[in-house]
Design a protein around this motif. Structure first.
Motif, PDB file in Angstrom:
ATOM      1  N   PHE A  10       0.817  -1.206   0.000  1.00  0.00           N
ATOM      2  CA  PHE A  10       0.000   0.000   0.000  1.00  0.00           C
ATOM      3  C   PHE A  10       0.852   1.258   0.000  1.00  0.00           C
ATOM      4  CE2 PHE A  10      -3.149  -3.058   1.459  1.00  0.00           C
ATOM      5  CZ  PHE A  10      -4.270  -2.664   0.755  1.00  0.00           C
ATOM      6  N   GLY A  11       2.098   1.139   0.392  1.00  0.00           N
ATOM      7  CA  GLY A  11       2.994   2.292   0.400  1.00  0.00           C
ATOM      8  C   GLY A  11       2.703   3.252   1.529  1.00  0.00           C
ATOM      9  N   SER A  13       0.576   5.369   3.119  1.00  0.00           N
ATOM     10  CA  SER A  13      -0.842   5.707   3.274  1.00  0.00           C
ATOM     11  C   SER A  13      -1.043   6.549   4.538  1.00  0.00           C
ATOM     12  CB  SER A  13      -1.665   4.424   3.390  1.00  0.00           C
ATOM     13  OG  SER A  13      -1.297   3.726   4.574  1.00  0.00           O
ATOM     14  N   ASN A  14      -2.233   7.088   4.693  1.00  0.00           N
ATOM     15  CA  ASN A  14      -2.539   7.862   5.903  1.00  0.00           C
ATOM     16  C   ASN A  14      -2.392   7.016   7.165  1.00  0.00           C
ATOM     17  OD1 ASN A  14      -3.031  10.198   4.484  1.00  0.00           O
ATOM     18  ND2 ASN A  14      -5.221   9.816   4.282  1.00  0.00           N
ATOM     19  N   ALA A  15      -2.797   5.754   7.089  1.00  0.00           N
ATOM     20  CA  ALA A  15      -2.677   4.857   8.245  1.00  0.00           C
ATOM     21  C   ALA A  15      -1.208   4.644   8.602  1.00  0.00           C
ATOM     22  CB  ALA A  15      -3.353   3.531   7.952  1.00  0.00           C
ATOM     23  N   LEU A  16      -0.370   4.499   7.611  1.00  0.00           N
ATOM     24  CA  LEU A  16       1.050   4.292   7.873  1.00  0.00           C
ATOM     25  C   LEU A  16       1.693   5.573   8.418  1.00  0.00           C
ATOM     26  CD1 LEU A  16       3.252   1.969   7.366  1.00  0.00           C
ATOM     27  CD2 LEU A  16       4.119   3.693   5.803  1.00  0.00           C
ATOM     28  N   ILE A  17       1.297   6.702   7.911  1.00  0.00           N
ATOM     29  CA  ILE A  17       1.823   7.978   8.409  1.00  0.00           C
ATOM     30  C   ILE A  17       1.454   8.156   9.880  1.00  0.00           C
ATOM     31  CG2 ILE A  17       1.619  10.494   8.207  1.00  0.00           C
ATOM     32  CD1 ILE A  17       1.341   9.989   5.120  1.00  0.00           C
ATOM     33  N   GLN A  27      12.078   8.054   8.961  1.00  0.00           N
ATOM     34  CA  GLN A  27      12.009   7.910   7.505  1.00  0.00           C
ATOM     35  C   GLN A  27      11.069   6.761   7.141  1.00  0.00           C
ATOM     36  OE1 GLN A  27      15.837   7.224   5.706  1.00  0.00           O
ATOM     37  NE2 GLN A  27      15.024   7.191   3.638  1.00  0.00           N
ATOM     38  N   ILE A  28      10.429   6.897   6.000  1.00  0.00           N
ATOM     39  CA  ILE A  28       9.600   5.831   5.450  1.00  0.00           C
ATOM     40  C   ILE A  28      10.136   5.504   4.063  1.00  0.00           C
ATOM     41  CG2 ILE A  28       7.304   5.196   4.613  1.00  0.00           C
ATOM     42  CD1 ILE A  28       6.141   7.126   6.722  1.00  0.00           C
ATOM     43  N   ILE A  29      10.444   4.231   3.864  1.00  0.00           N
ATOM     44  CA  ILE A  29      10.840   3.755   2.536  1.00  0.00           C
ATOM     45  C   ILE A  29       9.621   3.045   1.961  1.00  0.00           C
ATOM     46  CG2 ILE A  29      12.348   2.218   1.224  1.00  0.00           C
ATOM     47  CD1 ILE A  29      14.443   2.582   3.472  1.00  0.00           C
ATOM     48  N   ASP A  30       9.192   3.507   0.794  1.00  0.00           N
ATOM     49  CA  ASP A  30       8.025   2.890   0.175  1.00  0.00           C
ATOM     50  C   ASP A  30       8.275   2.716  -1.316  1.00  0.00           C
ATOM     51  OD1 ASP A  30       5.942   4.932  -1.439  1.00  0.00           O
ATOM     52  OD2 ASP A  30       7.437   5.925  -0.190  1.00  0.00           O
ATOM     53  N   ASP A  33       7.723   6.187  -4.067  1.00  0.00           N
ATOM     54  CA  ASP A  33       8.364   7.500  -3.887  1.00  0.00           C
ATOM     55  C   ASP A  33       7.500   8.483  -3.103  1.00  0.00           C
ATOM     56  OD1 ASP A  33      10.698   6.717  -5.308  1.00  0.00           O
ATOM     57  OD2 ASP A  33       9.650   7.077  -7.196  1.00  0.00           O
ATOM     58  N   GLY A  34       6.802   7.989  -2.092  1.00  0.00           N
ATOM     59  CA  GLY A  34       6.040   8.854  -1.201  1.00  0.00           C
ATOM     60  C   GLY A  34       4.644   9.214  -1.670  1.00  0.00           C
ATOM     61  N   LEU A  35       4.262   8.776  -2.843  1.00  0.00           N
ATOM     62  CA  LEU A  35       2.914   9.077  -3.336  1.00  0.00           C
ATOM     63  C   LEU A  35       1.880   8.222  -2.608  1.00  0.00           C
ATOM     64  CD1 LEU A  35       3.537   9.162  -7.184  1.00  0.00           C
ATOM     65  CD2 LEU A  35       3.258  11.117  -5.636  1.00  0.00           C
ATOM     66  N   ASP A  36       0.773   8.823  -2.223  1.00  0.00           N
ATOM     67  CA  ASP A  36      -0.345   8.070  -1.652  1.00  0.00           C
ATOM     68  C   ASP A  36      -1.132   7.507  -2.830  1.00  0.00           C
ATOM     69  OD1 ASP A  36      -2.582   7.034  -0.429  1.00  0.00           O
ATOM     70  OD2 ASP A  36      -3.026   8.818   0.753  1.00  0.00           O
TER      71      ASP A  36
END
Length: 184
Positions: A10-11, A13-17, A27-30, A33-36
């Protein structure tokens, strides 16, 4: 010490943030590239990830991000992110990684020959439809630096976007993650 999350399909997402804020993640690696990406459901997210990104490309992205850090690193991974961390765990060049906590990394089953060079804790679900989880945890049990076990929840229980999300299990793991982060 840096705390970094390596996301699931899911990359970011608001839940992950929200989870990252609760844990003071640096830092978040997804994979996106940070796009929701705002996927409608798990099958859509899985299809997009599989067709557009893939595990090997996501692994390279993680290596690039982690290679830029000279600080000690604590990694937390979910699903495909946990599998990426497992693949990273055999690379002696990433000396800054000190400890990891990985949730339901199902692709680990394809890489059981890996011998981690840093501590890695693997939390697996009670069952998976594509493989025998108990057999995998047994296989991994004798490896150095590895602590693996199963919980009584299903793959995705930590992700509010997953059909298998379980709020009580999530809350319990958040407490544990806070202790993990603060104790490092």
């Amino acid at each position: 010490m840096q705390t970094i999350i390596v996301t699931d399909i899911f990359g970011k997402s608001n839940a992950l943030i929200a989870l990252a804020k609760a844990l003071n993640v640096t830092q978040i690696i997804d994979p996106y590239d940070g796009l929701d990406m705002r996927f409608k459901n798990e099958p859509e997210a899985y299809c997009y990830f599989s067709e557009q990104i893939g595990l090997d490309r996501y692994l390279q992205k993680a290596i690039e991000c982690l290679s830029q850090s000279s600080d000690r690193v604590l990694l937390i991974g979910f699903s495909i992110g946990a599998s990426v961390i497992w693949r990273l765990s055999e690379l002696p060049t990433l000396k800054q990684i000190k400890q990891t906590l990985c949730f339901y990394g199902s692709q680990i089953r394809h890489y059981t020959d890996i011998n981690p060079v840093f501590d890695i804790e693997l939390i697996f679900p009670s069952s998976e439809s594509h493989y025998d989880v108990t057999s995998l945890t047994t296989t991994l049990a004798n490896k150095s630096h590895v602590n693996s076990y199963q919980v009584n929840n299903l793959h995705g229980f930590m992700n509010a976007h997953s059909d298998n999300y379980h709020d009580l299990a999530y809350q319990n793991q958040i407490k544990r993650l806070r202790f993990f982060v603060e104790g490092s």
